[in-house]
Design a protein around this motif. Structure first.
Motif, PDB file in Angstrom:
ATOM      1  N   GLY A   1       0.779  -1.232   0.000  1.00  0.00           N
ATOM      2  CA  GLY A   1       0.000   0.000   0.000  1.00  0.00           C
ATOM      3  C   GLY A   1       0.810   1.282   0.000  1.00  0.00           C
ATOM      4  N   VAL A   2       2.084   1.202  -0.402  1.00  0.00           N
ATOM      5  CA  VAL A   2       2.945   2.382  -0.325  1.00  0.00           C
ATOM      6  C   VAL A   2       2.849   3.270  -1.568  1.00  0.00           C
TER       7      VAL A   2
ATOM      8  N   VAL B   1      -3.579   2.277   5.708  1.00  0.00           N
ATOM      9  CA  VAL B   1      -4.117   2.232   4.338  1.00  0.00           C
ATOM     10  C   VAL B   1      -5.480   1.538   4.365  1.00  0.00           C
ATOM     11  N   GLU B   2      -6.293   1.930   5.334  1.00  0.00           N
ATOM     12  CA  GLU B   2      -7.584   1.261   5.529  1.00  0.00           C
ATOM     13  C   GLU B   2      -8.505   1.363   4.323  1.00  0.00           C
TER      14      GLU B   2
ATOM     15  N   THR C   1       6.916  -4.437  -7.883  1.00  0.00           N
ATOM     16  CA  THR C   1       6.846  -5.716  -7.179  1.00  0.00           C
ATOM     17  C   THR C   1       5.631  -5.763  -6.258  1.00  0.00           C
ATOM     18  N   PRO C   2       5.123  -6.951  -5.969  1.00  0.00           N
ATOM     19  CA  PRO C   2       4.057  -7.071  -4.958  1.00  0.00           C
ATOM     20  C   PRO C   2       4.626  -6.774  -3.576  1.00  0.00           C
ATOM     21  N   GLY C   3       3.804  -6.179  -2.716  1.00  0.00           N
ATOM     22  CA  GLY C   3       4.304  -5.747  -1.417  1.00  0.00           C
ATOM     23  C   GLY C   3       4.184  -6.749  -0.287  1.00  0.00           C
TER      24      GLY C   3
ATOM     25  N   VAL D   1      13.045   2.069  -3.903  1.00  0.00           N
ATOM     26  CA  VAL D   1      12.331   1.575  -2.723  1.00  0.00           C
ATOM     27  C   VAL D   1      11.417   2.709  -2.280  1.00  0.00           C
ATOM     28  N   LEU D   2      10.121   2.515  -2.478  1.00  0.00           N
ATOM     29  CA  LEU D   2       9.137   3.534  -2.118  1.00  0.00           C
ATOM     30  C   LEU D   2       8.798   3.376  -0.639  1.00  0.00           C
TER      31      LEU D   2
END
Length: 201
Positions: free
Chosen positions: A27-28, A62-63, A90-92, A112-113
């Motif tokens: 969720g970034v 990140v609701e 990429t998947p988190g 890298v976020l």
């Protein structure tokens, strides 16, 4: 026969293509970043979050998130006539990390976020690229309503090596994302030149 300027044909340039990964916690903003800058319609592998995933997907902070990347995001951006970047998001979530090794094959570098509300979610990605010697830049996604911290404070919290660049960005903004990608490419090329520099005897 006279040849004027108009009769000359410009030789087409064969662009260099580089692969950049976009990684970070759940969720970034990785999918948003790829979508903001891609000149093609991004390939997305998002699925709707379900009740079954709630015990393993931490939605703290990140609701409102309703979907998640389950394989990768893919986009493309031309930085110059002779330079094209392929972006792989990429998947988190931890359970999809087995895909990272495949995605990392042949990558020049990575973004890298990070989210200052959940910096600990960045540690795994930072550790991944450090262990594999893949150059990376940390980009702090400045979410609305999130507290802003000085760069030095964030660097210290992430325990970054001095040569790792840290930049602030808005993952929704094309120009902001382009600046991040330029920083990644420049950083990776500097490191590559350093590795191939002749050793003084």
């Amino acid at each position: 026969m006279a040849f004027g300027r108009s009769s000359r044909t410009k030789t087409p340039v064969e662009p260099v293509t580089l692969k950049i990964l976009v990684a970070g916690g759940f969720g970034v903003g990785k999918t948003t970043l790829v979508g903001a800058v891609s000149e093609i319609r991004p390939l997305r592998t998002e699925e709707v979050l379900t009740e079954a995933g709630r015990p393993v997907d931490d939605l703290h902070g990140v609701e409102s998130k309703t979907t998640t990347t389950v394989a990768m995001d893919f986009g493309r951006i031309t930085l110059r006539e002779d330079l094209v970047l392929y972006l792989f998001g990429t998947p988190g979530q931890d359970r999809f990390w087995f895909l990272w090794d495949e995605l990392a094959q042949g990558a020049l570098g990575a973004v890298v976020l990070a989210d200052t509300r959940r910096l600990e979610d960045s540690f795994a990605a930072i550790d991944y690229f450090e262990r594999r010697g893949i150059p990376f830049t940390v980009a702090v996604n400045c979410f609305e309503g999130a507290r802003r911290y000085p760069t030095d404070t964030v660097r210290a919290a992430l325990d970054l090596d001095p040569e790792v660049e840290l930049v602030m960005c808005d993952a929704r903004d094309r120009e902001s994302v382009k600046s991040v990608l330029v920083a990644v490419v420049e950083h990776a090329l500097v490191l590559a030149d350093r590795e191939h520099a002749p050793v003084a005897t």
